[in-house]
Design a protein around this motif. Structure first.
Motif, PDB file in Angstrom:
ATOM      1  N   ARG A 267       1.475  -1.128  -0.282  1.00  0.00           N
ATOM      2  CA  ARG A 267       0.189   0.095   0.327  1.00  0.00           C
ATOM      3  C   ARG A 267       1.005   0.636  -0.411  1.00  0.00           C
ATOM      4  NH1 ARG A 267      -2.851  -0.019   5.454  1.00  0.00           N
ATOM      5  NH2 ARG A 267      -1.575  -2.240   5.578  1.00  0.00           N
ATOM      6  N   LYS A 295      -4.523  12.358  -0.609  1.00  0.00           N
ATOM      7  CA  LYS A 295      -5.806  11.942  -1.009  1.00  0.00           C
ATOM      8  C   LYS A 295      -5.853  11.767  -2.507  1.00  0.00           C
ATOM      9  CE  LYS A 295      -6.595   8.865   2.028  1.00  0.00           C
ATOM     10  NZ  LYS A 295      -6.017   7.500   2.699  1.00  0.00           N
ATOM     11  N   GLN A 299      -3.273  10.451  -3.992  1.00  0.00           N
ATOM     12  CA  GLN A 299      -4.028   9.133  -4.087  1.00  0.00           C
ATOM     13  C   GLN A 299      -3.260   7.857  -3.064  1.00  0.00           C
ATOM     14  OE1 GLN A 299      -4.553   7.981  -8.191  1.00  0.00           O
ATOM     15  NE2 GLN A 299      -5.787   9.722  -8.040  1.00  0.00           N
ATOM     16  N   ASP A 301      -2.888   5.106  -0.128  1.00  0.00           N
ATOM     17  CA  ASP A 301      -3.432   4.204   1.060  1.00  0.00           C
ATOM     18  C   ASP A 301      -3.846   4.460   2.269  1.00  0.00           C
ATOM     19  OD1 ASP A 301      -4.742   3.116  -1.840  1.00  0.00           O
ATOM     20  OD2 ASP A 301      -2.520   2.343  -1.821  1.00  0.00           O
TER      21      ASP A 301
END
Length: 347
Positions: A267, A295, A299, A301
């Protein structure tokens, strides 16, 4: 940990704990005006068991600070309107009002009041608990000592908010039994004070029994520069199995984050590091900015906001809604001492 003398001397530190007005009710019942929000100078003096003259002197010395935290003097039309909406019957040409926040502020300024000292003790205990709260997101059953503390708190709350006010009403309306009721009220108030003292003793005993594995860790972190702090966090990520750890060091190209990495199970991770003073708080605007960077731009996780201080309630709410893990001072201390962050564990 913040000690009482520093709390008395530092306005900044006092401001950092002013949201914890619940400690007022743990020590003693604070009677409010009919509006349910404010108290008068006389009511504050009664709560802290000091004279009106002491309160007047305190306001004279610290008026700017108290005004910033809710103290106000109403006159003229404002006073007339307040009397109408609150149901207050008072013929004075002016009235000084204190919010609960202001009353707590007063408790951090009164040096010689026994009640004020108890309020400060609860504040310091609450600050210690926040800093040293262990990392645990699981649901667990309360320990017996936790239940004891809740029972003590509940009994104190009932005595202060129900029994004593009821006795006050009976005393005002009674005739022959007035003396007996006053004696009964004094007995109830003594029980209330003993419960408060017992609660304080239990808190101190539990603190003394805590495992001291974290001793010295946070002091070392406080002494770091911002660059050393980022490298420290990067080292914790590697220790917990993260790979591709890259520290940007504030030289640009990071698009709003300080560190990126990958967890052991692949991740993506984005980290913001803030080496703030202990009394500082991460604000909601700062959390919103990182939420967008981590985020939307990255992006990620896993988004970690790691700070050497606490977070405001609004910042924590934004973090929870946006999926950001807020690593506050206490959590950082535990992480640095060897506790793995749950969010970094492999599924």
């Amino acid at each position: 940990m913040i000690n009482e003398s520093v709390l008395l001397e530092s306005r900044t530190l006092r401001t950092s704990v002013l949201e914890r007005t619940h400690v007022l009710d743990k020590v003693k019942t604070l009677s409010l005006l009919p509006d349910g929000l404010h108290v008068t100078t006389a009511m504050v003096a009664a709560y802290y068991e000091v004279s009106i003259q002491v309160m007047d002197a305190l306001v004279f010395d610290h008026r700017d600070e108290l005004s910033a935290n809710g103290y106000q003097v109403l006159t003229g039309a404002e006073l007339t309107y307040f009397k109408q909406v609150s149901g207050l019957s008072n013929r004075a040409a002016a009235i000084a009002l204190y919010s609960r926040r202001t009353v707590l502020n007063v408790g951090m300024l009164l040096r010689d009041s026994k009640i004020a000292r108890q309020v400060r003790t609860y504040l310091l205990d609450a600050e210690y608990e926040v800093r040293t709260r262990p990392v645990d997101n699981s649901v667990h059953s309360p320990r017996w000592d936790e239940l004891d503390e809740r029972v003590d708190s509940r009994i104190t709350d009932v005595l202060g908010k129900t029994v004593v006010p009821m006795l006050n009403v009976l005393i005002e309306t009674s005739g022959e039994q007035r003396r007996e009721l006053i004696s009964l009220r004094e007995g109830v108030e003594q029980i209330q004070m003993k419960l408060v003292e017992h609660d304080l003793q239990i808190s101190r005993l539990q603190r003394g029994q805590d495992v001291r594995a974290l001793t010295g860790v946070i002091g070392t972190i406080d002494a770091m520069t911002w660059k050393e702090f980022e490298l420290h966090v990067a080292g914790l990520l590697r220790r917990d199995g993260c790979t591709d750890v890259e520290v940007y060091g504030g030289h640009g190209g990071d698009r709003g984050v300080d560190i990126t990495a990958r967890t052991a199970d692949g991740r993506s991770v984005a980290v913001q590091c803030k080496n703030f003073a202990p009394f500082r708080h991460v604000l909601s605007g700062e959390m919103q900015k990182f939420l967008g960077s981590s985020k939307v731009l990255h992006q990620a996780d896993v988004a970690l906001y790691v700070a050497t201080c606490a977070f405001t309630r609004e910042a924590l709410a934004i973090a929870a809604q946006g999926g950001v893990t807020a690593v506050h001072r206490g959590l950082l201390e535990a992480w640095s001492a060897g506790v793995q962050l749950q969010v970094l564990r492999s599924f």
